[in-house]
Scaffold this motif. Structure first.
Motif, mmCIF file in Angstrom:
data_model
loop_
_atom_site.group_PDB
_atom_site.id
_atom_site.type_symbol
_atom_site.label_atom_id
_atom_site.label_comp_id
_atom_site.label_asym_id
_atom_site.label_seq_id
_atom_site.Cartn_x
_atom_site.Cartn_y
_atom_site.Cartn_z
ATOM 1 N N ASN A 68 0.812 -1.230 0.000
ATOM 2 C CA ASN A 68 0.000 0.000 0.000
ATOM 3 C C ASN A 68 0.839 1.272 0.000
ATOM 4 O OD1 ASN A 68 0.849 -0.481 2.670
ATOM 5 N ND2 ASN A 68 -0.959 0.467 3.566
ATOM 6 N N LYS A 69 2.052 1.186 0.482
ATOM 7 C CA LYS A 69 2.845 2.410 0.594
ATOM 8 C C LYS A 69 3.320 2.916 -0.763
ATOM 9 C CE LYS A 69 2.142 2.636 4.961
ATOM 10 N NZ LYS A 69 1.457 3.770 5.624
ATOM 11 N N ASN B 24 7.565 -1.272 5.982
ATOM 12 C CA ASN B 24 7.369 -1.370 4.527
ATOM 13 C C ASN B 24 7.420 0.009 3.878
ATOM 14 O OD1 ASN B 24 6.652 -4.290 4.410
ATOM 15 N ND2 ASN B 24 5.024 -3.601 5.773
ATOM 16 N N PRO C 69 -6.870 -2.518 6.501
ATOM 17 C CA PRO C 69 -6.126 -2.325 7.747
ATOM 18 C C PRO C 69 -6.117 -0.851 8.130
ATOM 19 C CG PRO C 69 -4.607 -2.624 5.909
ATOM 20 C CD PRO C 69 -5.996 -2.708 5.339
ATOM 21 N N SER C 70 -6.008 -0.580 9.426
ATOM 22 C CA SER C 70 -6.014 0.800 9.908
ATOM 23 C C SER C 70 -4.829 1.027 10.837
ATOM 24 C CB SER C 70 -7.346 1.059 10.633
ATOM 25 O OG SER C 70 -7.653 2.421 10.665
ATOM 26 N N GLY C 71 -3.779 1.668 10.306
ATOM 27 C CA GLY C 71 -2.571 1.938 11.100
ATOM 28 C C GLY C 71 -2.400 3.438 11.258
ATOM 29 N N SER C 72 -1.603 4.046 10.377
ATOM 30 C CA SER C 72 -1.511 5.518 10.405
ATOM 31 C C SER C 72 -2.872 6.106 10.034
ATOM 32 C CB SER C 72 -0.448 6.011 9.410
ATOM 33 O OG SER C 72 -0.916 5.873 8.075
ATOM 34 N N THR D 147 -4.409 4.731 4.597
ATOM 35 C CA THR D 147 -5.105 3.805 3.699
ATOM 36 C C THR D 147 -6.602 3.829 3.974
ATOM 37 O OG1 THR D 147 -3.156 2.396 3.681
ATOM 38 C CG2 THR D 147 -5.220 1.377 2.982
ATOM 39 N N TYR E 239 0.334 -6.555 9.495
ATOM 40 C CA TYR E 239 -0.764 -5.804 8.862
ATOM 41 C C TYR E 239 -1.758 -6.709 8.129
ATOM 42 C CZ TYR E 239 2.633 -2.020 9.537
ATOM 43 O OH TYR E 239 3.522 -1.135 10.078
ATOM 44 N N GLY F 40 3.282 -6.185 2.476
ATOM 45 C CA GLY F 40 4.103 -6.436 3.658
ATOM 46 C C GLY F 40 4.845 -7.758 3.590
HETATM 47 C C1 LIG Z 1 1.702 -3.772 4.547
HETATM 48 C C2 LIG Z 1 0.978 -2.676 5.265
HETATM 49 N N1 LIG Z 1 -0.350 -2.752 5.368
HETATM 50 C C3 LIG Z 1 -1.053 -1.811 6.037
HETATM 51 C C4 LIG Z 1 -0.428 -0.742 6.658
HETATM 52 C C5 LIG Z 1 -1.267 0.261 7.378
HETATM 53 O O1 LIG Z 1 -1.539 1.329 6.513
HETATM 54 P P1 LIG Z 1 -1.755 2.809 7.022
HETATM 55 O O2 LIG Z 1 -0.487 3.236 7.697
HETATM 56 O O3 LIG Z 1 -2.003 3.581 5.782
HETATM 57 O O4 LIG Z 1 -2.901 2.805 7.971
HETATM 58 C C6 LIG Z 1 0.962 -0.607 6.559
HETATM 59 C C7 LIG Z 1 1.649 0.484 7.237
HETATM 60 O O5 LIG Z 1 2.835 0.559 7.334
HETATM 61 C C8 LIG Z 1 1.686 -1.599 5.829
HETATM 62 O O6 LIG Z 1 3.013 -1.532 5.702
#
Ligand SMILES: Cc1ncc(COP(=O)(O)O)c(C=O)c1O
Length: 342
Positions: free
Chosen positions: A52-53, A81, A199-202, A205, A297, A325
């Motif tokens: 996704n990055k 990643n 997925p919900s991290g930063s 996405t 992730y 990832g």
């Molecule tokens: C493989 C992968 N999936 C999902 C995410 C989460 O995405 P986001 O940071 O845009 O929420 C990340 C974040 O580093 C990632 O590397």
């Protein structure tokens, strides 16, 4: 101005051929005996193991190029990643990459420290710096700015990709683009999806994707599965992210707070750590679809997609956004023993 406002005028360093593959996961659907499961394969971008990055960096690096930068500065977990792909953009576009490794996961050993994403970013020529903490976003940014000052004194033109909220959410634009691309794919295939699992991290996405769908008139539910922090913190973060995207694009925010749906069931025991449902999802993805899911992730998001498929039942469709990832599986080899042994 259209529903996406200034979106098509934003600088973009386009490095990924679009669209990414949309595919049915028939074996997994049969094994789950629930809703049909489909995947949007953002893991399969061709650039340096994809993920996704790639889409997110297109907008950061586009801004960096517009400012005449020659060096990208970025921070992330040891097995990030995002940092691996920043190094890939820099290599491809003739820039330098300085990356800061944060200690977010209490894991030692040569695999975690030297294999997976770390090995790839070193191959790509990134310069690595270390940083002792993993939960201090503002401190991490300040430290990047200090490195940027040193680079300026040495005659370079650095561009900092900030970690903390409060900066324009350029990365989220990549997932506004993904939403637009996917809606076109679904229309062309006359396919209707009942629920999206992301997925919900930063939040770049999840926020960008949800914003893009709603701005373009798609009301299908989206659940963001937490990979970094609990739902109590993630929900306000996402609401703010959507407002920031609206501000950046110069349009009204199309995402009402009730559309920000967060599930943190698969986060425990924490960032970068496995739980039984995630182990089962990684195993099922690999053994039934040859999908490589990572423990941090995409494995957690697949655990969420499987839960949704069971809840919705036959006759419905769930789309799993595969954010990649895959290089991390080498670094997490010891932790994945439980998956291998099962
Ligand atoms: C493989 C992968 N999936 C999902 C995410 C989460 O995405 P986001 O940071 O845009 O929420 C990340 C974040 O580093 C990632 O590397």
């Amino acid at each position: 101005m259209g529903p996406l406002g200034r979106f098509d005028q934003m600088p973009r360093a386009e490095l990924s051929p679009a669209p990414t593959l949309l595919e049915p996961l028939g074996n997994l659907t049969r094994a789950t005996a629930g809703a049909e499961i489909w995947a949007k394969r953002d893991d399969a971008h061709p650039l340096a193991f994809g993920g996704n990055k790639v889409r997110q960096l297109e907008y950061y690096v586009g801004a960096a190029q517009a400012e005449g930068a020659d060096t990208i500065l970025i921070t992330g977990a040891v097995q990030s990643n995002f940092c691996r792909l920043a190094a890939a953009f820099a290599a491809k576009l003739g820039m330098a990459c300085n990356r800061r490794q944060e200690e977010r996961v209490a894991r030692e050993g040569p695999l975690y420290r030297a294999s997976g994403n770390v090995l790839v970013e070193r191959l790509l020529g990134a310069k690595l710096h270390s940083y002792p903490t993993g939960e201090d976003e503002a401190g991490a940014d300040a430290n990047l700015e200090a490195i940027a000052d040193d680079l300026r004194s040495a005659g370079r033109t650095p561009y900092v990709i900030h970690l903390a909220p409060g900066h324009p959410p350029l990365g989220a634009l990549g997932y506004v683009e993904c939403a637009r691309e996917l809606l076109e794919q679904l229309k062309a295939a006359s396919l209707e999806i009942d629920h999206f699992a992301v997925p919900s991290g930063s939040g770049a996405t999840h926020g960008g994707f949800l914003f893009g769908l709603r701005a373009l008139g798609c009301a299908t539910p989206v659940t963001g599965f937490c990979v970094r922090r609990g739902a109590d913190q993630q929900k306000p973060r996402l609401e703010k992210r959507c407002q920031e995207i609206a501000q950046l694009l110069g349009v009204a925010n199309p995402v009402p707070p009730e559309d920000v749906v967060i599930d943190d069931q698969f986060l425990a025991p924490g960032y970068g750590q496995l739980n039984p449902a995630t182990e089962a999802a990684i195993r099922a993805g690999a053994r039934s679809e040859a999908l490589i899911l990572d423990p941090v992730y995409s494995g957690k998001c697949m655990a969420g997609a499987l839960k949704l498929a069971r809840e919705l039942g036959p006759g419905k469709r769930v789309l799993f956004l595969h954010t990649g990832g895959s290089p991390a599986v080498f670094a997490y080899g010891n932790a994945l023993e439980t998956v291998l042994q099962a």
